[in-house]
Design a protein around this motif. Structure first.
Motif, PDB file in Angstrom:
ATOM      1  N   MET A   1      14.948   2.368 -21.330  1.00 16.89           N
ATOM      2  CA  MET A   1      15.486   1.087 -20.041  1.00 16.89           C
ATOM      3  C   MET A   1      14.113   1.092 -19.149  1.00 16.89           C
ATOM      4  SD  MET A   1      16.638   3.287 -15.839  1.00 16.89           S
ATOM      5  CE  MET A   1      18.841   2.028 -17.048  1.00 16.89           C
ATOM      6  N   THR A   2      13.510   0.146 -19.055  1.00 18.21           N
ATOM      7  CA  THR A   2      13.058  -0.093 -17.730  1.00 18.21           C
ATOM      8  C   THR A   2      12.903   0.132 -16.282  1.00 18.21           C
ATOM      9  OG1 THR A   2      13.067  -2.515 -17.315  1.00 18.21           O
ATOM     10  CG2 THR A   2      12.121  -1.857 -19.454  1.00 18.21           C
ATOM     11  N   ARG A   3      11.565   0.226 -15.900  1.00 19.85           N
ATOM     12  CA  ARG A   3      11.744   0.231 -14.211  1.00 19.85           C
ATOM     13  C   ARG A   3      12.145  -1.098 -13.417  1.00 19.85           C
ATOM     14  NH1 ARG A   3       8.656   4.507 -12.282  1.00 19.85           N
ATOM     15  NH2 ARG A   3       6.945   5.412 -14.215  1.00 19.85           N
ATOM     16  N   LEU A   4      11.933  -1.833 -14.017  1.00 16.41           N
ATOM     17  CA  LEU A   4      12.691  -3.103 -13.642  1.00 16.41           C
ATOM     18  C   LEU A   4      14.229  -3.553 -14.337  1.00 16.41           C
ATOM     19  CD1 LEU A   4      12.024  -5.965 -12.131  1.00 16.41           C
ATOM     20  CD2 LEU A   4      11.095  -7.165 -14.705  1.00 16.41           C
ATOM     21  N   ALA A   5      14.252  -2.755 -14.893  1.00 17.73           N
ATOM     22  CA  ALA A   5      15.835  -2.063 -14.756  1.00 17.73           C
ATOM     23  C   ALA A   5      16.969  -1.598 -14.080  1.00 17.73           C
ATOM     24  CB  ALA A   5      16.370  -1.960 -16.165  1.00 17.73           C
ATOM     25  N   ARG A   6      16.003  -0.430 -13.449  1.00 16.92           N
ATOM     26  CA  ARG A   6      16.772   0.211 -12.283  1.00 16.92           C
ATOM     27  C   ARG A   6      16.942  -0.750 -10.969  1.00 16.92           C
ATOM     28  NH1 ARG A   6      13.077   4.600 -14.436  1.00 16.92           N
ATOM     29  NH2 ARG A   6      11.531   3.944 -13.337  1.00 16.92           N
ATOM     30  N   ALA A   7      15.825  -1.548 -10.205  1.00 16.32           N
ATOM     31  CA  ALA A   7      15.745  -2.197  -9.599  1.00 16.32           C
ATOM     32  C   ALA A   7      15.075  -3.362  -9.308  1.00 16.32           C
ATOM     33  CB  ALA A   7      14.744  -1.176  -8.318  1.00 16.32           C
ATOM     34  N   GLU A   8      15.272  -4.105  -8.829  1.00 19.81           N
ATOM     35  CA  GLU A   8      14.495  -5.804  -8.377  1.00 19.81           C
ATOM     36  C   GLU A   8      13.527  -5.821  -7.186  1.00 19.81           C
ATOM     37  OE1 GLU A   8      14.535  -8.467 -10.545  1.00 19.81           O
ATOM     38  OE2 GLU A   8      15.863  -7.848 -12.390  1.00 19.81           O
ATOM     39  N   ARG A   9      13.783  -5.128  -6.097  1.00 21.17           N
ATOM     40  CA  ARG A   9      13.311  -4.631  -5.346  1.00 21.17           C
ATOM     41  C   ARG A   9      12.333  -3.788  -5.553  1.00 21.17           C
ATOM     42  NH1 ARG A   9      15.205  -3.298   0.204  1.00 21.17           N
ATOM     43  NH2 ARG A   9      16.191  -1.596   0.009  1.00 21.17           N
ATOM     44  N   LEU A  10      11.548  -4.200  -6.353  1.00 22.48           N
ATOM     45  CA  LEU A  10       9.912  -3.309  -5.817  1.00 22.48           C
ATOM     46  C   LEU A  10       9.690  -1.914  -5.048  1.00 22.48           C
ATOM     47  CD1 LEU A  10       7.595  -5.346  -8.353  1.00 22.48           C
ATOM     48  CD2 LEU A  10       9.550  -3.808  -8.671  1.00 22.48           C
ATOM     49  N   ARG A  11       9.803  -1.086  -5.374  1.00 20.88           N
ATOM     50  CA  ARG A  11       9.302  -0.209  -4.338  1.00 20.88           C
ATOM     51  C   ARG A  11       7.573   0.203  -4.919  1.00 20.88           C
ATOM     52  NH1 ARG A  11      12.191   4.866  -7.357  1.00 20.88           N
ATOM     53  NH2 ARG A  11      11.465   3.652  -8.621  1.00 20.88           N
ATOM     54  N   ILE A  12       6.554  -0.179  -5.128  1.00 23.05           N
ATOM     55  CA  ILE A  12       5.234  -0.333  -4.535  1.00 23.05           C
ATOM     56  C   ILE A  12       4.575   0.555  -3.857  1.00 23.05           C
ATOM     57  CG2 ILE A  12       3.547  -2.330  -4.683  1.00 23.05           C
ATOM     58  CD1 ILE A  12       5.361  -4.314  -4.771  1.00 23.05           C
ATOM     59  N   LEU A  13       3.313   1.279  -4.306  1.00 17.37           N
ATOM     60  CA  LEU A  13       2.381   2.290  -3.690  1.00 17.37           C
ATOM     61  C   LEU A  13       1.554   1.199  -3.145  1.00 17.37           C
ATOM     62  CD1 LEU A  13       2.059   4.988  -2.535  1.00 17.37           C
ATOM     63  CD2 LEU A  13       1.104   5.446  -4.815  1.00 17.37           C
ATOM     64  N   VAL A  14       0.523   1.037  -2.351  1.00 18.18           N
ATOM     65  CA  VAL A  14      -0.515   0.293  -2.408  1.00 18.18           C
ATOM     66  C   VAL A  14      -1.658   1.361  -2.079  1.00 18.18           C
ATOM     67  CG1 VAL A  14      -1.584  -1.380  -0.937  1.00 18.18           C
ATOM     68  CG2 VAL A  14       0.515  -1.645  -2.064  1.00 18.18           C
ATOM     69  N   ILE A  15      -2.949   1.532  -2.041  1.00 17.69           N
ATOM     70  CA  ILE A  15      -4.062   2.127  -2.290  1.00 17.69           C
ATOM     71  C   ILE A  15      -5.003   1.411  -1.845  1.00 17.69           C
ATOM     72  CG2 ILE A  15      -5.478   4.467  -3.145  1.00 17.69           C
ATOM     73  CD1 ILE A  15      -3.458   4.894  -5.415  1.00 17.69           C
ATOM     74  N   ALA A  16      -5.168   1.554  -0.295  1.00 21.19           N
ATOM     75  CA  ALA A  16      -6.287   0.714  -0.008  1.00 21.19           C
ATOM     76  C   ALA A  16      -8.282   1.432  -0.288  1.00 21.19           C
ATOM     77  CB  ALA A  16      -6.135   0.490   1.542  1.00 21.19           C
ATOM     78  N   PRO A  17      -9.165   1.005   0.613  1.00 24.22           N
ATOM     79  CA  PRO A  17      -9.966   1.612   0.504  1.00 24.22           C
ATOM     80  C   PRO A  17      -9.840   2.519   1.177  1.00 24.22           C
ATOM     81  CG  PRO A  17      -9.945  -0.808   0.382  1.00 24.22           C
ATOM     82  CD  PRO A  17      -9.049  -0.310   0.164  1.00 24.22           C
ATOM     83  N   SER A  18     -11.071   3.600   2.117  1.00 22.92           N
ATOM     84  CA  SER A  18     -10.504   4.113   2.975  1.00 22.92           C
ATOM     85  C   SER A  18     -11.563   3.695   3.739  1.00 22.92           C
ATOM     86  CB  SER A  18     -11.177   5.598   1.784  1.00 22.92           C
ATOM     87  OG  SER A  18     -11.909   5.803   1.678  1.00 22.92           O
ATOM     88  N   ARG A  19     -12.659   3.212   3.464  1.00 21.83           N
ATOM     89  CA  ARG A  19     -13.957   4.079   4.413  1.00 21.83           C
ATOM     90  C   ARG A  19     -13.492   3.048   5.867  1.00 21.83           C
ATOM     91  NH1 ARG A  19     -19.317   2.471   3.355  1.00 21.83           N
ATOM     92  NH2 ARG A  19     -19.212   3.252   1.274  1.00 21.83           N
ATOM     93  N   HIS A  20     -12.647   1.856   5.734  1.00 19.89           N
ATOM     94  CA  HIS A  20     -12.390   1.470   7.444  1.00 19.89           C
ATOM     95  C   HIS A  20     -10.627   1.005   7.348  1.00 19.89           C
ATOM     96  CE1 HIS A  20     -16.444  -0.330   7.487  1.00 19.89           C
ATOM     97  NE2 HIS A  20     -15.971  -0.570   6.742  1.00 19.89           N
ATOM     98  N   LEU A  21     -10.166   1.049   8.964  1.00 21.44           N
ATOM     99  CA  LEU A  21      -8.384   0.864   8.625  1.00 21.44           C
ATOM    100  C   LEU A  21      -8.431  -0.181   8.346  1.00 21.44           C
ATOM    101  CD1 LEU A  21      -8.486   2.079  12.883  1.00 21.44           C
ATOM    102  CD2 LEU A  21      -8.156   3.434  10.613  1.00 21.44           C
ATOM    103  N   ILE A  22      -7.744  -0.452   8.350  1.00 18.59           N
ATOM    104  CA  ILE A  22      -6.356  -1.536   7.695  1.00 18.59           C
ATOM    105  C   ILE A  22      -5.288  -2.031   8.696  1.00 18.59           C
ATOM    106  CG2 ILE A  22      -4.566  -2.338   5.815  1.00 18.59           C
ATOM    107  CD1 ILE A  22      -7.426  -1.177   4.169  1.00 18.59           C
ATOM    108  N   ARG A  23      -6.195  -2.565   9.511  1.00 18.38           N
ATOM    109  CA  ARG A  23      -5.448  -3.148  10.860  1.00 18.38           C
ATOM    110  C   ARG A  23      -6.662  -4.188  11.076  1.00 18.38           C
ATOM    111  NH1 ARG A  23      -6.250   1.884  15.226  1.00 18.38           N
ATOM    112  NH2 ARG A  23      -8.095   1.329  15.660  1.00 18.38           N
ATOM    113  N   GLN A  24      -6.519  -5.154  12.105  1.00 21.21           N
ATOM    114  CA  GLN A  24      -7.083  -5.616  13.316  1.00 21.21           C
ATOM    115  C   GLN A  24      -7.729  -5.442  14.320  1.00 21.21           C
ATOM    116  OE1 GLN A  24      -5.932 -10.396  13.759  1.00 21.21           O
ATOM    117  NE2 GLN A  24      -4.044  -9.727  13.291  1.00 21.21           N
ATOM    118  N   PRO A  25      -9.536  -6.092  14.374  1.00 20.52           N
ATOM    119  CA  PRO A  25      -9.849  -6.749  13.820  1.00 20.52           C
ATOM    120  C   PRO A  25     -10.559  -5.766  12.229  1.00 20.52           C
ATOM    121  CG  PRO A  25     -11.329  -5.570  15.285  1.00 20.52           C
ATOM    122  CD  PRO A  25     -10.499  -5.152  16.076  1.00 20.52           C
ATOM    123  N   HIS A  26     -10.468  -6.871  10.848  1.00 17.09           N
ATOM    124  CA  HIS A  26     -10.845  -6.259  10.170  1.00 17.09           C
ATOM    125  C   HIS A  26     -11.899  -6.419   9.739  1.00 17.09           C
ATOM    126  CE1 HIS A  26      -6.502  -7.340   9.350  1.00 17.09           C
ATOM    127  NE2 HIS A  26      -6.878  -8.848   8.932  1.00 17.09           N
TER     128      HIS A  26
END
Length: 377
Positions: A1-26
């Motif tokens: 079985m593949t992960r894609l076979a389990r769900a078309e809508r993906l469960r994604i973990l996004v890892i951002a750089p840590s130095r600054h906040l991910i928000r505006q003003p960018h």
């Protein structure tokens, strides 16, 4: 079985750089790109969890223990190159805990979309067996190159330009090219004007002082926009150049930033390093504002074939001023053409399907069974 076979809508973990906040003003183009990525993925219906510094947007699904520390400087100190003492140890601890959680819960996510500049997510990517795609936003960093060697062929990389891809390839890291995108709705067509604009991080490698010098050669006013990322550089190279014809407005939220850029006659882009992509070029052109830029790094690739952009030799402020002088003659009709071509080149509608295809390619791989003892939760 593949992960894609389990769900078309993906469960994604996004890892951002840590130095600054991910928000505006960018704080910079990297953080803006990650912010746009998360917003776009959620709009497409994916379940996205963001690992980022406390205070960032999109943290509604993020466990407290997985929040990264932001950089805290004392007084007026700040640096986009160095870190305060002990900071990286804190980041390593949190990211190590994230990886331990993934080892214990290998079915928690279908994919990891990594933008961190810390080696741990890459170095330990084989430990949990979850497909992982890392975007290369920077020139090769020794610690990330070393981590890629440890990760091996199972780890996949995307570069923001062919220039950046070639730089990493020289160190043995292969990648697929996927340029950054610009939301045309966030960067509307502007009316133009008679003055110049420079926007970006105020650090030595971005060269704002050279844009000011070029503006003064033309006796044109210039607005400098952006966060001070190096106090010493700002105090020594930018602040003494400020005056009635040169104003610094600091970092602005995107709507206001786009208004100022779109109301300018020409944007000056003055990299003093090999720019991995050149987000400000794409953003300015999307508002219809032409760009005069030093030809360094990936910038020539970004503007290739586009109207409204002129490249000059790096560091040549006289040539930059001459190019800006010609571009200040751009008509309203030409601005519309500049914007249309920029939208065709940089719009999410063009590149998100390719990103989705890369995601699907990763999650379609057979799930590898890892015979490991689960880490303590």
């Amino acid at each position: 079985m593949t992960r894609l076979a389990r769900a078309e809508r993906l469960r994604i973990l996004v890892i951002a750089p840590s130095r600054h906040l991910i928000r505006q003003p960018h704080p910079g183009g990297l953080e803006a790109a990650v912010w746009d990525r998360v917003r776009s993925l959620r709009a497409l219906g994916h379940e996205v969890t963001l690992i980022a510094a406390r205070g960032s947007d999109f943290l509604d699904r993020t466990p407290e223990r997985m929040l990264l520390p932001g950089v805290v400087w004392g007084g007026a100190r700040t640096s986009d190159e160095a870190y305060p003492d002990g900071y990286l140890d804190q980041v390593s601890s949190v990211l190590g805990g994230v990886v331990d959680h993934l080892i214990a819960n290998p079915d928690a996510f279908d994919l990891i979309d990594n933008h961190s500049l810390h080696p741990t997510p890459i170095e330990r990517s084989a430990d949990h067996g979850i497909p992982m795609l890392t975007t290369l936003h920077t020139p090769p960093l020794p610690e990330l190159v070393a981590a890629a060697v440890v990760a091996g062929a199972a780890h996949s990389f995307v570069a923001v330009s062919s220039h950046t891809a070639s730089e990493w390839r020289a160190f043995g890291v292969d990648s697929t090219v996927l340029p950054n995108v610009v939301d045309p709705g966030a960067w509307p067509l502007g009316p133009g004007g008679q003055d110049l604009v420079w926007f970006g991080r105020l650090v030595p490698e971005k060269g704002a002082h050279l844009a000011i010098d070029a503006a003064r050669m033309l006796a044109r006013k210039i607005t400098v926009l952006g966060r001070v990322g190096d106090v010493q550089y700002f105090d020594e190279a930018v602040a003494p150049r400020l005056g009635a014809d040169v104003r610094h407005l600091g970092p602005l939220r995107r709507r206001r930033l786009a208004q100022v850029v779109g109301s300018s006659g020409c944007a000056l882009v003055t990299p003093c390093w090999d720019e991995p992509f050149g987000m400000v070029v794409a953003e300015a052109l999307t508002t219809g504002t032409p760009v005069a830029a030093f030809d360094r790094g990936g910038i020539s690739e970004v503007v290739r074939g586009l109207p409204g952009a002129r490249l000059v030799p790096p560091g040549d402020t006289a040539a930059l001023a001459a190019a800006a002088s010609a571009l200040l003659q751009t008509t309203p009709a030409e601005r519309q053409t500049i914007r249309q071509h920029a939208i065709e080149r940089f719009s999410p509608q063009r590149w998100l399907p390719r990103l989705d295809a890369l995601y699907r390619q990763q999650v379609s791989r057979p799930v590898v069974s890892l015979d490991r003892v689960p880490a303590e939760p």
